[in-house]
Motif scaffolding. Sequence first.
Motif, PDB file in Angstrom:
ATOM      1  N   THR A 259       0.830  -1.215   0.000  1.00 59.38           N
ATOM      2  CA  THR A 259       0.000   0.000   0.000  1.00 59.38           C
ATOM      3  C   THR A 259       0.859   1.259   0.000  1.00 59.38           C
ATOM      4  O   THR A 259       0.520   2.241  -0.657  1.00 59.38           O
ATOM      5  N   THR A 260       2.001   1.215   0.717  1.00 59.86           N
ATOM      6  CA  THR A 260       2.860   2.412   0.705  1.00 59.86           C
ATOM      7  C   THR A 260       3.627   2.513  -0.617  1.00 59.86           C
ATOM      8  O   THR A 260       3.957   3.612  -1.065  1.00 59.86           O
ATOM      9  N   GLY A 261       3.906   1.361  -1.243  1.00 56.77           N
ATOM     10  CA  GLY A 261       4.669   1.378  -2.495  1.00 56.77           C
ATOM     11  C   GLY A 261       3.800   1.569  -3.719  1.00 56.77           C
ATOM     12  O   GLY A 261       4.304   1.657  -4.847  1.00 56.77           O
ATOM     13  N   LEU A 262       2.490   1.663  -3.530  1.00 56.47           N
ATOM     14  CA  LEU A 262       1.563   1.709  -4.655  1.00 56.47           C
ATOM     15  C   LEU A 262       1.764   2.915  -5.589  1.00 56.47           C
ATOM     16  O   LEU A 262       1.677   2.764  -6.809  1.00 56.47           O
ATOM     17  N   PRO A 263       2.066   4.117  -5.081  1.00 57.97           N
ATOM     18  CA  PRO A 263       2.221   5.256  -6.005  1.00 57.97           C
ATOM     19  C   PRO A 263       3.318   5.046  -7.036  1.00 57.97           C
ATOM     20  O   PRO A 263       3.277   5.641  -8.109  1.00 57.97           O
TER      21      PRO A 263
ATOM     22  N   THR B  92      -5.296   9.634  -4.056  1.00 59.93           N
ATOM     23  CA  THR B  92      -5.084   8.442  -3.219  1.00 59.93           C
ATOM     24  C   THR B  92      -5.177   7.156  -4.020  1.00 59.93           C
ATOM     25  O   THR B  92      -5.152   6.084  -3.437  1.00 59.93           O
TER      26      THR B  92
ATOM     27  N   ALA C  54      -5.193   2.075  -1.755  1.00 60.88           N
ATOM     28  CA  ALA C  54      -5.272   1.517  -0.402  1.00 60.88           C
ATOM     29  C   ALA C  54      -6.732   1.418   0.026  1.00 60.88           C
ATOM     30  O   ALA C  54      -7.557   2.275  -0.318  1.00 60.88           O
ATOM     31  N   TYR C  55      -7.024   0.381   0.773  1.00 63.85           N
ATOM     32  CA  TYR C  55      -8.409   0.072   1.134  1.00 63.85           C
ATOM     33  C   TYR C  55      -8.401  -0.586   2.507  1.00 63.85           C
ATOM     34  O   TYR C  55      -7.371  -1.051   2.986  1.00 63.85           O
TER      35      TYR C  55
ATOM     36  N   VAL D 188      -5.788  -3.444   6.388  1.00 62.23           N
ATOM     37  CA  VAL D 188      -5.371  -2.534   5.315  1.00 62.23           C
ATOM     38  C   VAL D 188      -4.883  -3.382   4.142  1.00 62.23           C
ATOM     39  O   VAL D 188      -4.117  -4.337   4.338  1.00 62.23           O
TER      40      VAL D 188
END
Lengths: 482, 203
Positions: B40-44, B61, B75-76, B90
């Motif tokens: 989730t933090t690496g998604l961008p 987001t 993220a969800y 998460v």
Amino acid sequence: MTRRLFPTVTLTVCCLMPSIVGWLFPLDVERVAAQSLLQPDLSAAMRDGLMPGQALWTSLGRLIFEDASLALSFAAGLATSLGIMLVLATTWRLAGRSAALMAAVVTLTLPVTWGLAGRPGPEAFIFFSICLLFLVNTVDSGTILGAWMTTSALIVTILTWSYGAIIWIAWFVLEIHRHRTVRNTASSVVELRPVHIRTLLALILAPLIAIALWPHDPMELGALLTTAIGHPMRVPYPNIRADGVLLVSGLARTPGIVTGLALSAAAFPLLWTIMAFAQAKAYTRTDHPVRRGTVILSFALVTLVAINGGPWGLRYSGMVCLTPPIIFFAGIGMVRVGRYIRAQRNTAIRILVAVVFMFALSGSLSLLPMRSTSGPRQLGKWQLPGDQSLPAEFIGQLNESLPPSATLHVLEQNSDYRELVASLVARQILRPDIQIKPLYESQFIVVPSTPTSNISELIDDLRGEVETEVIDGVDRYQLIKL
Amino acid sequence: MQTVGPVLIAVTLVGAMQWYVLTVPPRPPLSKAQPEWTATTGLPNASILSGGKRCSAWVGTRYQCGERPWEWAGAYIGSVQSEGVSDKRVCTWIHPRQGGANQITYRKVSAASRVSGYIGLLDSARNGAHISATLKINGNRVWNVRMTDEYRGWHTFDIKAPRASLGPMNISIELTTPNPAWRHVCFQLTVDKLSASSHGETL
């Protein structure tokens, strides 16, 4: 004349004070528990599961006020005042005028009694039905008047409260206990005295009349009874935190009987609770059947709250269950303490007991500002679950901040907050163009971070922008744009 | 009446003790090792294919992958019922689409000893077709799972990273299903140099 007039006026003022304060200074919140009572069409709400006894009270309020909130507030205040009056009358009948006055002092130091009218909901009506049971307990159900009173009180309880059926069963135990005789022989055989037909009729007629009065299919009442008896535990339970650390996770487990009892007791001023327990223990030794009856009734209520995992198994109605016995027994216990002080010649003991009394009183008074939750939010380092409610300030900010036709999701551990927001939209307290959607279809999320919720820990990873935030004590309410 | 005195002293002591117990500070929280990297933090910085097509650039987001409100990746908070209670975690939401597989690729993830995580069909998913997930490290398949409506819940994994991946790794996860309708799937990956959870499948 003066001897009766003074206590009567004092007790009447004590009965009315919490309701008047509640009416003059209502708490500006929308509660989950009150939503069904605020619906414009009460008969429709009853079809959705609103208890008929509660709807009756609200209808009474609506005869006077058109506004649903005012009607509910009036009805809750009236039920609270009448309930206090009944429990004080019970105390006067069983233990005398001084005990009733002391019970009034205890009543006025309990946050729950002040919260009942200021934070309207079904709890006030449950409180009234339990107080009525306490008064009826002092009446002989073998007489015509007593039988009618018993029948009426049991009907009121069954129709007001989904767990009233358990109290009806407890009443059987109570009558059996009253009629028992123990032979003073080596065998100690326990026998039952003949039970008067009126007593039996009162017990049998109560559920039958309740079924007849039930607005729906009688099977629904049957299902309600079996649910209440067979499945008393409710999940998920809220989380309990201290210093931000999760101590009891609602997800991990439900609180057991001991935890439930400890937390229930902790919700009241501790010395009042201990005094009430000590006095109840003294009452079990008495041969007076009515006094023993109050113990059995209290035991039934405590057991009910305990098997439901403390006050939170029944939400705040759990605390309301325990309030009448606390008032009754703690009031009588105070008189005993007073008499003990008077009987002492030793000054040191007099001072010690006086300090204990002052400790109890100051402890109780320190909890009074917590009427917003009908109980303490925090005990020492322990953050206890708050009510599932939204402050009016936050609702106002939602109306201002959300764009037209915004899609909104309420992120919470259980569905209660979601139902609250949906109900606010339906009642047009929130703008009617706001659409409640699943999380994956929503542009905005509402996050109520109360001690009952652990959702806030997960929010940071969503990386949304906080549009608006309201902090109310330990509770935080956020609107986040995704 | 004589018993009241001792009872009073006893209840005062018990009361004081209980009050102390209630006010005693709780134990400090156990120190939790922070993972170095999560999906989730690496998604961008990830590249996303949804239904075989590339999603738009990262906006706010999430990546918007289609016109429908649920066709996005980001993220969800996924909820899966377990033994009657809701287990919320998460995770990364990416709804399958017609036309091809969903593939999320994270490039140049720092070297790690283990890769762990979880994936599951969410409670919001109605009945539908099966969905398969395949986890690849540097193009090599290291774990896969086939999720059906009968096989729900969070499926966890804990994989020892390949010996060759002492440098930065390319991690990808691929989701395929014959029918994307109501396949609400959500996953999380964690790359942690510390020993990961002992739960779940270890390869």
